[in-house]
Motif scaffolding. Structure first.
Motif, mmCIF file in Angstrom:
data_model
loop_
_atom_site.group_PDB
_atom_site.id
_atom_site.type_symbol
_atom_site.label_atom_id
_atom_site.label_comp_id
_atom_site.label_asym_id
_atom_site.label_seq_id
_atom_site.Cartn_x
_atom_site.Cartn_y
_atom_site.Cartn_z
ATOM 1 N N UNK A 187 0.804 -1.152 0.173
ATOM 2 C CA UNK A 187 -0.250 -0.204 0.046
ATOM 3 C C UNK A 187 0.909 1.202 -0.088
ATOM 4 N N UNK A 188 0.851 2.086 -0.886
ATOM 5 C CA UNK A 188 1.301 3.521 -1.044
ATOM 6 C C UNK A 188 0.769 4.223 0.296
ATOM 7 N N UNK A 189 1.748 4.856 0.870
ATOM 8 C CA UNK A 189 1.172 5.492 2.043
ATOM 9 C C UNK A 189 1.391 7.091 1.620
ATOM 10 N N UNK A 190 2.794 7.573 1.305
ATOM 11 C CA UNK A 190 2.819 8.783 1.108
ATOM 12 C C UNK A 190 3.817 9.140 -0.127
ATOM 13 N N UNK A 220 9.966 16.304 -4.240
ATOM 14 C CA UNK A 220 10.669 17.363 -4.056
ATOM 15 C C UNK A 220 11.081 18.453 -4.974
ATOM 16 N N UNK A 221 11.143 18.232 -6.319
ATOM 17 C CA UNK A 221 11.063 19.389 -7.171
ATOM 18 C C UNK A 221 9.899 20.159 -7.062
ATOM 19 N N UNK A 222 8.956 19.730 -7.043
ATOM 20 C CA UNK A 222 7.451 20.551 -6.783
ATOM 21 C C UNK A 222 6.950 21.287 -5.361
ATOM 22 N N UNK A 223 7.802 20.398 -4.693
ATOM 23 C CA UNK A 223 7.586 20.586 -3.304
ATOM 24 C C UNK A 223 5.879 20.492 -2.813
ATOM 25 N N UNK A 224 5.473 19.444 -3.207
ATOM 26 C CA UNK A 224 4.136 18.784 -2.955
ATOM 27 C C UNK A 224 4.436 17.489 -2.159
ATOM 28 N N UNK A 225 3.126 17.312 -1.577
ATOM 29 C CA UNK A 225 3.056 15.905 -0.803
ATOM 30 C C UNK A 225 1.827 15.385 -1.043
ATOM 31 N N UNK A 226 1.359 13.884 -0.850
ATOM 32 C CA UNK A 226 0.353 13.207 -1.286
ATOM 33 C C UNK A 226 0.251 12.299 -0.145
ATOM 34 N N UNK A 261 -4.585 8.833 -6.557
ATOM 35 C CA UNK A 261 -5.973 8.447 -7.260
ATOM 36 C C UNK A 261 -6.843 8.170 -6.241
ATOM 37 N N UNK A 262 -8.019 7.819 -6.807
ATOM 38 C CA UNK A 262 -9.097 7.253 -5.885
ATOM 39 C C UNK A 262 -9.417 5.761 -6.615
ATOM 40 N N UNK A 263 -9.445 4.673 -5.371
ATOM 41 C CA UNK A 263 -9.673 3.291 -5.761
ATOM 42 C C UNK A 263 -10.546 2.923 -4.783
ATOM 43 N N UNK A 264 -11.824 2.206 -5.039
ATOM 44 C CA UNK A 264 -12.729 1.624 -4.402
ATOM 45 C C UNK A 264 -13.245 2.930 -3.105
ATOM 46 N N UNK A 315 -11.577 5.404 -2.257
ATOM 47 C CA UNK A 315 -10.619 5.782 -1.192
ATOM 48 C C UNK A 315 -9.394 6.508 -2.070
ATOM 49 N N UNK A 316 -8.834 7.408 -1.423
ATOM 50 C CA UNK A 316 -7.599 8.244 -2.082
ATOM 51 C C UNK A 316 -6.395 7.183 -1.675
ATOM 52 N N UNK A 317 -5.579 7.046 -2.634
ATOM 53 C CA UNK A 317 -4.511 5.823 -2.679
ATOM 54 C C UNK A 317 -3.439 6.778 -3.359
ATOM 55 N N UNK A 318 -2.072 6.439 -2.827
ATOM 56 C CA UNK A 318 -0.877 6.675 -3.505
ATOM 57 C C UNK A 318 -0.376 5.740 -4.506
ATOM 58 N N UNK A 319 -0.289 5.871 -5.785
ATOM 59 C CA UNK A 319 -0.112 4.789 -6.767
ATOM 60 C C UNK A 319 1.150 5.133 -7.295
ATOM 61 N N UNK A 320 2.597 4.386 -6.903
ATOM 62 C CA UNK A 320 3.607 4.375 -7.504
ATOM 63 C C UNK A 320 3.624 4.254 -9.006
ATOM 64 N N UNK A 321 4.511 4.909 -9.809
ATOM 65 C CA UNK A 321 4.599 4.786 -11.259
ATOM 66 C C UNK A 321 5.163 3.562 -11.753
#
Length: 132
Positions: A46-49, A53-59, A105-108, A110-116
């Motif tokens: 499960x992707x947690x976060x 670092x280039x954009x300065x954004x977190x998920x 993205x949203x899966x079922x 719920x928001x999830x972190x999805x590695x590329x």
């Protein structure tokens, strides 16, 4: 060849806090996105976060949003995962990896972190155990 090293796991009571660290001596982490994931044996990772670092954004995944915070310490070339309000269901092996982007993205429902599909190798991980 695994190049990232995680540390900071341990045993904590429900409601407690831990800070995990992800570091490497091979390259500067602030040029990448860094993903934290967790896995329980026999279950899907499960992707947690993710921190871009280039954009300065977190998920964050919905399961940890508001409780976990990821940040970059450039001086130590370390990405941290501060975990508060820990629950028994947070028990898992936590690992980090570099990625080219952060994807949420949203899966079922719920928001999830999805590695590329270009996610780097996961580190060996650090065990987090939350006792009820």
């Amino acid at each position: 060849q695994v190049q990232l090293v995680e540390s900071g796991g341990g045993l904590v009571q429900s409601g407690g806090s831990l800070r995990l660290s992800c570091t490497t001596s091979k390259f500067p982490l602030d040029e990448y996105a860094v993903v934290w994931s967790r896995q329980v044996p026999g279950k899907e990772r499960e992707g947690v976060s993710c921190i871009n670092n280039r954009a300065g954004t977190t998920y964050y995944a919905d399961s940890v949003k508001g409780r976990f915070t990821t940040s970059m310490d450039a001086a130590k070339n370390t990405v941290n995962l501060q975990m508060t309000g820990l629950k028994p269901e947070d028990t898992a092996i936590y690992s980090c990896a570099t990625d080219i982007i952060c994807a949420w993205t949203v899966s079922a429902g719920r928001g999830v972190v999805r590695p590329s599909n270009q996610i780097g190798p996961w580190g060996q991980g650090t065990q987090v155990t939350v006792a009820s």
